[in-house]
Design a protein around this motif. Structure first.
Motif, short mmCIF file in Angstrom:
data_model
loop_
_atom_site.label_atom_id
_atom_site.label_comp_id
_atom_site.label_asym_id
_atom_site.label_seq_id
_atom_site.Cartn_x
_atom_site.Cartn_y
_atom_site.Cartn_z
N ARG A 24 -23.21 -88.81 50.54
CA ARG A 24 -23.77 -90.05 50.05
C ARG A 24 -22.72 -90.83 49.23
O ARG A 24 -22.54 -92.03 49.40
N ARG A 28 -21.03 -94.40 50.03
CA ARG A 28 -21.05 -95.46 49.01
C ARG A 28 -19.65 -95.97 48.71
O ARG A 28 -19.42 -97.17 48.58
N ALA A 29 -18.69 -95.03 48.61
CA ALA A 29 -17.31 -95.44 48.36
C ALA A 29 -16.84 -96.34 49.50
O ALA A 29 -16.17 -97.36 49.28
N VAL A 31 -18.74 -98.25 51.46
CA VAL A 31 -19.41 -99.56 51.35
C VAL A 31 -18.74 -100.41 50.28
O VAL A 31 -18.45 -101.59 50.48
N LEU A 32 -18.44 -99.77 49.16
CA LEU A 32 -17.81 -100.50 48.07
C LEU A 32 -16.45 -101.04 48.50
O LEU A 32 -16.13 -102.22 48.31
N THR A 35 -16.93 -103.88 51.24
CA THR A 35 -17.35 -105.20 50.75
C THR A 35 -16.24 -105.84 49.93
O THR A 35 -16.02 -107.05 50.01
N THR A 36 -15.52 -105.01 49.16
CA THR A 36 -14.42 -105.56 48.36
C THR A 36 -13.36 -106.20 49.25
O THR A 36 -12.88 -107.31 48.99
N THR A 39 -14.68 -109.47 50.67
CA THR A 39 -14.62 -110.55 49.69
C THR A 39 -13.19 -111.05 49.52
O THR A 39 -12.93 -112.25 49.48
N ALA A 40 -12.26 -110.06 49.45
CA ALA A 40 -10.85 -110.44 49.32
C ALA A 40 -10.41 -111.25 50.54
O ALA A 40 -9.67 -112.22 50.42
N TYR A 43 -11.67 -114.78 50.24
CA TYR A 43 -10.86 -115.50 49.24
C TYR A 43 -9.52 -115.91 49.83
O TYR A 43 -9.07 -117.04 49.67
N LYS A 44 -8.88 -114.96 50.53
CA LYS A 44 -7.54 -115.25 51.09
C LYS A 44 -7.62 -116.28 52.22
O LYS A 44 -6.70 -117.06 52.44
N PHE B 6 -26.55 -98.81 42.38
CA PHE B 6 -25.33 -98.84 43.18
C PHE B 6 -25.03 -100.26 43.67
O PHE B 6 -23.90 -100.74 43.62
N ASN B 14 -17.42 -106.86 43.40
CA ASN B 14 -17.08 -107.98 44.30
C ASN B 14 -16.92 -109.30 43.56
O ASN B 14 -16.10 -110.12 43.93
#
Lengths: 322, 204
Positions: A24, A28-29, A31-32, A35-36, A39-40, A43-44, B6, B14
């Protein structure tokens, strides 16, 4: 009698709790991180890095002009900054996007037609213009937006060609026009100003020895984003007066229309001399940010060229003729 | 850790990504020729973007029934405030050298500064009253009324953005259309579907 439990799950097959939690956490790691990165990426995408440095041909036999003494003690703005921070609305209204948008702009063949109230109208090819003695002129450039640079231009006095075509006595102004080719300049659609871009000077301003037609900077031919192949440079006026990619010069007896004055007559006048005492209606002109500096410095009257040009405006109310 | 918790972490990280990239690019001197202007413009746009995301929470809940979104609204709103604060502080330090008189002079002389500043100050009471105890103390209804100021701040922000443009108004107009859509939906929903009213318990 032994009662057997049906379909018993062997205890060895049950996922141990710590493994379950690890899996789990692993997801989660993921997904994190995912998404990061997304997002980056967004932005770029919205803030793309500048394109590679442009390479243009060297200009040979450049003469160092005496006038360069006036700014020779100031640090030059870097080539990278001069070529990646441009106002050239035909290509884009974003100063950092012009370099890329102008990458494929075609500047050969190129002609500049000089006409109007002149004795000998003439069309110059860019090769002819590059044959005039090319001088280096290190000038401050002050943008109406409140930033400035120090640029080592290469070019020749506008006076050189004006003398060749012999203005008639009744000629009082000089009008300039930029090429407008919507096929090559597609972002101009949203610029909010009229094209082709037009500018103008009084004849005495045009004949002033500080006024030059620039064909290069840093010893090389002009990059597209800086107004290739030939542009005006009038160092004591706000940058937008120094019209780029010129195709036509017309001598007239009446004050010619100018693009920014048409767009907002109360904000941009015909003269547009750098003047720390006359604010833009929406922002102050008292200070400027020199590119590569963090704070702001005081803006100088006529961009520091008062000694050379103030006499052109003797007796004029510069608040009225802004 | 449950999923809500979470997801909050995901959102928190983000929302910091733009700032992290700004800092990274600043460190490597990749903000272009005028890094201060770049930082100012980017934080300003981010303030509006986070305001819009915050204001889209209620329409999304009402329209799609995604009620859980309410759990994230406070953080989104506080990020809008945070980026607005960075925007204001960048201007105050690098454009005005932290001179109070220069800043006051600017507010007095330049409507776009005054409007931007006022919009930011509208966000301050909203940030202060964003805690559970403050919601309790004000009462749901009053709190809701107060927090409608977010719309006024967003309108002010867009006007501020519009006024600094020289001639290309594409982005302020796009932003204005987004806000008009969000506000329009709220007005439409208020008249059309009072039955779909949501619980006003914003505490979480």
């Amino acid at each position: 009698m032994v009662i057997k439990k049906p379909n018993e799950i062997k205890s060895s097959e049950i996922t141990p709790e710590d493994v379950y939690l690890n899996r789990r956490n692993f997801i989660r790691a993921g997904v994190l991180a995912g998404t990061t990165l997304a997002t980056a990426g967004v932005y770029k995408f919205l803030n793309p890095p500048p394109p590679k440095e442009v390479k243009t041909a060297e200009i040979n036999d450049i003469v160092k002009a005496n006038e360069t003494d006036i700014t020779s003690n100031e640090e030059l703005t870097s080539f990278a900054d001069i070529t990646n921070y441009n106002n050239f609305y035909e290509f884009s209204t974003s100063k950092t996007a012009v370099a890329r948008a102008a990458e494929d702009f075609v500047t050969r063949p190129w002609t500049v037609s000089v006409e109007g109230l002149v004795q000998k109208p003439q069309t110059f090819g860019i090769e002819d213009l590059l044959k005039f003695t090319q001088e280096e002129r290190i000038y401050r450039l002050r943008c109406v937006e409140g930033w400035s640079m120090v640029i080592p231009w290469v070019g020749f006095p506008l006076k050189t060609i004006l003398e060749k075509i012999e203005p008639l006595g009744k000629a009082k102004f000089v009008a300039f026009q930029t090429l407008y080719d919507p096929k090559q300049m597609q972002l101009g659609l949203f610029a909010g100003i009229q094209f082709p871009y037009v500018e103008g000077l009084r004849l005495d301003e045009a004949l002033h020895p500080l006024t030059i037609l620039a064909t290069g900077l840093y010893g090389k031919q002009l990059p597209n984003q800086n107004g290739a192949p030939i542009r005006l440079v009038v160092p004591w006026k706000y940058g937008f007066k120094s019209i780029k990619a010129i195709v036509k010069i017309t001598l007239t007896d009446t004050q010619p229309p100018t693009t920014w004055n048409i767009a907002a007559p109360n904000e941009y006048g015909f003269y547009s001399n750098v003047n720390p005492n006359v604010d833009h209606p929406r922002w102050s002109q008292a200070t400027e940010r020199r590119i590569s500096e963090v704070g702001r410095r005081k803006t100088l009257m006529f961009n520091g060229y008062a000694e050379e040009v103030a006499k052109l405006y003797d007796g004029m109310d510069l608040k009225k003729f802004f | 850790m449950d999923d809500i918790k979470f997801n909050k972490i995901i959102l928190f990280v983000n929302s910091l990504v733009p700032l992290a990239l700004l800092a990274w690019d600043a460190y490597w001197q990749k903000l272009g020729a005028n890094p201060i202007e770049y930082f100012l413009r980017t934080t300003g746009v981010l303030t509006l973007v986070f305001l819009f995301i915050t204001l889209s929470v209620t329409p999304l809940r009402q329209h799609f029934g995604w009620n859980q979104l309410i759990k994230f609204r406070r953080m989104l709103g506080l990020y809008a405030f945070f980026y607005g604060f960075l925007h204001l502080i960048t201007y105050s330090i690098f454009d005005k050298s932290l001179s109070i008189s220069a800043i006051l002079g600017d507010i007095w002389q330049r409507p776009f500064i005054a409007i931007g500043m006022a919009s930011f100050f509208l966000l301050i009471p909203l940030a202060i009253t964003s805690t559970n105890s403050m919601i309790k103390r004000l009462g749901g209804k009053n709190w809701q009324k107060l927090h409608r100021l977010a719309y006024i701040a967003a309108i002010g922000g867009i006007v501020h953005f519009y006024m600094i443009q020289k001639s290309d108004f594409t982005y302020p107009i796009l932003f204005g259309m987004v806000l008009a859509g969000l506000l329009g939906y709220r007005i439409y929903a208020a008249y059309e579907k009072p039955k779909k009213k949501l619980a006003t318990n914003y505490r979480n």
